[in-house]
Write a protein that holds these residues in place. Sequence first.
Motif, mmCIF file in Angstrom:
data_model
loop_
_atom_site.group_PDB
_atom_site.id
_atom_site.type_symbol
_atom_site.label_atom_id
_atom_site.label_comp_id
_atom_site.label_asym_id
_atom_site.label_seq_id
_atom_site.Cartn_x
_atom_site.Cartn_y
_atom_site.Cartn_z
ATOM 1 N N UNK B 75 0.921 -1.228 -0.042
ATOM 2 C CA UNK B 75 -0.041 0.081 -0.058
ATOM 3 C C UNK B 75 0.822 1.349 0.011
ATOM 4 N N UNK B 76 1.921 1.189 -0.047
ATOM 5 C CA UNK B 76 3.111 2.284 0.017
ATOM 6 C C UNK B 76 3.330 3.134 -1.342
ATOM 7 N N UNK B 77 3.559 2.104 -2.491
ATOM 8 C CA UNK B 77 3.612 2.814 -3.632
ATOM 9 C C UNK B 77 3.604 1.455 -4.546
ATOM 10 N N UNK B 78 3.854 1.877 -5.874
ATOM 11 C CA UNK B 78 3.745 0.818 -6.828
ATOM 12 C C UNK B 78 4.678 1.089 -7.882
ATOM 13 N N UNK B 79 5.169 -0.199 -8.574
ATOM 14 C CA UNK B 79 6.238 0.073 -9.442
ATOM 15 C C UNK B 79 6.131 1.318 -10.172
ATOM 16 N N UNK B 80 5.053 1.699 -10.917
ATOM 17 C CA UNK B 80 4.986 2.981 -11.483
ATOM 18 C C UNK B 80 5.074 4.438 -10.587
ATOM 19 N N UNK B 81 4.692 4.048 -9.365
ATOM 20 C CA UNK B 81 4.538 5.381 -8.792
ATOM 21 C C UNK B 81 5.264 5.037 -7.376
ATOM 22 N N UNK B 82 6.400 4.862 -7.303
ATOM 23 C CA UNK B 82 7.047 4.473 -5.798
ATOM 24 C C UNK B 82 6.868 5.485 -4.893
ATOM 25 N N UNK B 83 6.760 5.452 -3.496
ATOM 26 C CA UNK B 83 6.976 6.406 -2.540
ATOM 27 C C UNK B 83 8.261 7.032 -2.553
ATOM 28 N N UNK B 84 8.441 8.201 -2.127
ATOM 29 C CA UNK B 84 9.666 8.885 -2.010
ATOM 30 C C UNK B 84 10.705 7.973 -1.202
ATOM 31 N N UNK B 85 10.300 7.244 -0.307
ATOM 32 C CA UNK B 85 11.362 6.310 0.493
ATOM 33 C C UNK B 85 11.663 5.236 -0.160
ATOM 34 N N UNK B 86 10.732 4.619 -1.317
ATOM 35 C CA UNK B 86 11.266 3.490 -1.927
ATOM 36 C C UNK B 86 12.190 4.047 -3.252
ATOM 37 N N UNK B 87 11.919 5.098 -3.623
ATOM 38 C CA UNK B 87 12.964 5.698 -4.689
ATOM 39 C C UNK B 87 14.304 5.823 -4.264
ATOM 40 N N UNK B 88 14.253 6.642 -2.897
ATOM 41 C CA UNK B 88 15.538 6.813 -2.186
ATOM 42 C C UNK B 88 16.558 5.696 -1.578
ATOM 43 N N UNK B 89 15.586 4.547 -1.272
ATOM 44 C CA UNK B 89 16.249 3.284 -0.899
ATOM 45 C C UNK B 89 17.127 2.799 -1.832
ATOM 46 N N UNK B 90 16.315 3.067 -3.198
ATOM 47 C CA UNK B 90 16.931 2.400 -4.345
ATOM 48 C C UNK B 90 18.231 3.015 -4.657
ATOM 49 N N UNK B 91 18.158 4.489 -4.726
ATOM 50 C CA UNK B 91 19.234 5.271 -5.254
ATOM 51 C C UNK B 91 20.172 5.491 -4.290
ATOM 52 N N UNK B 92 20.200 5.209 -2.908
ATOM 53 C CA UNK B 92 21.188 5.324 -2.004
ATOM 54 C C UNK B 92 21.793 4.046 -1.840
ATOM 55 N N UNK B 93 21.414 2.825 -2.722
ATOM 56 C CA UNK B 93 22.023 1.649 -2.323
ATOM 57 C C UNK B 93 21.602 1.004 -1.044
#
Lengths: 287, 168
Positions: B75-93
């Motif tokens: 319920x936090x985000x989707x593959x198309x529209x991830x939550x900011x936290x999901x984006x930054x967890x990926x970006x920050x490794x």
Amino acid sequence: MLRNLKEFHYPATVAEALAILQRFDSRASVIAGGTSLGRTDDAKIEAMVDISRMGLAFLKEDKVSLRIGSTNPLQALARSRKLGVFAGGLLARAAASQPSRLLRNAMTLGGSIVLSTPWAEMPPALLTLDAKMIIAGEIEKIIPAEEFIGDSKYRVLGRSEILTEVRVPREMASWRSGYSVFARTRTDPAMVIASVALLEDRGTCAGARIVLGGITRRAIRCPAAEKKLVGKKLAPQHFAQAARAAVGGIEVVVDWRASREYRLQVAEVVMRRTLAACWSDGKEGAR
Amino acid sequence: MKLEMKLNGKDVSFEIAGPELLLDLLRDNGYFGAKRGCDNGDCGSCAVQVDGKSICSCIYFAGQAHGREVTTIEGLGTMEHPHALQETFVECGAVQCGFCIPGMLLSAKELLDECPNPKDADIREALDGNLCRCTGYTKQFEAVKVAAKRIIEGKSKGRKPARGGKSR
């Protein structure tokens, strides 16, 4: 596992909850945070009475007491501004010493008291602050922490009783406090809890309440240690004497983690440091 | 017994057994984001939110969630529209094996919902119930900081409620 658990009840009032408990007699259990019940094995339990929706998560003051509702999660206590300053923030620090946010969100003040494991966070702090337990049942009972926490007959409340509230005397608000936990790791159960409150009057110790937890089956007050401090202008040797007195003659809980001798030695050191920090600035941190 | 709750924004009802734990209910119904780790409330990989507060679903009776709002990682985000936290967890490794990440994200979300501009100590406190055995915590800590900044600056959707896509 509670294999015979069949129903949950969600009373809105204390009276409603008591009526349900009476109806089920010994076949119902009260639940609030539920962190210990999920792993309990008790074939008798057929019903749960969820007391977390009865408005018992309050925190207020009247003329004589700070009143804390029993279903306050530890996280709410740890973050409370009021508790952060009351008696040097002792209750907030005790609540924050539970090492997991996920558990602090679920565990409640009442659960910490009623289950009262040796390593429970809140009982030593409540004993230190001379708290009273308010028990709802056929008649309302007000039981001092010293009696409630120290006596096995109150360990399990009557089958149709609920701990609704804890009252802390407002006169404790100006006491300094210290609270330290010693454990093998941050998430391991406490081996020693030192919880202290000292009252200063013009450079002299005018009052002392010293409690040990973790090392004993239940949190205990240490009157012999308190006597070493009261009426004196405190110096390091007094803290050392008090710490030695605190661990003298106590019945130590021992498990595979450490020997009795090790625990006693650590407890004395932790208590001495906690008292010294409490007296100097009241900011001895938990853990 | 019948359990009614809001799950990832949708009203749902389940027929449950009394002793059923929330983690079992979720996983039996396809919500695999919450992981079974220690089964003891120690590791936080089973974390979900109940009424906005992160808890360990492995020691939480499903019955306790009746009438409440439960949010899982689905319920936090989707593959198309991830939550900011999901984006930054990926970006920050911050993600290695990923087992602890759903729980950690929900703990972090609780923090940012309560405290949009957290101090370092707030982040450490918010994540103190979630254990990671791969990366350590530095990158996850950094990811929460970057997400908070991004949400404040309006560069991401942040709190936008997401739909409950299921994933294994």
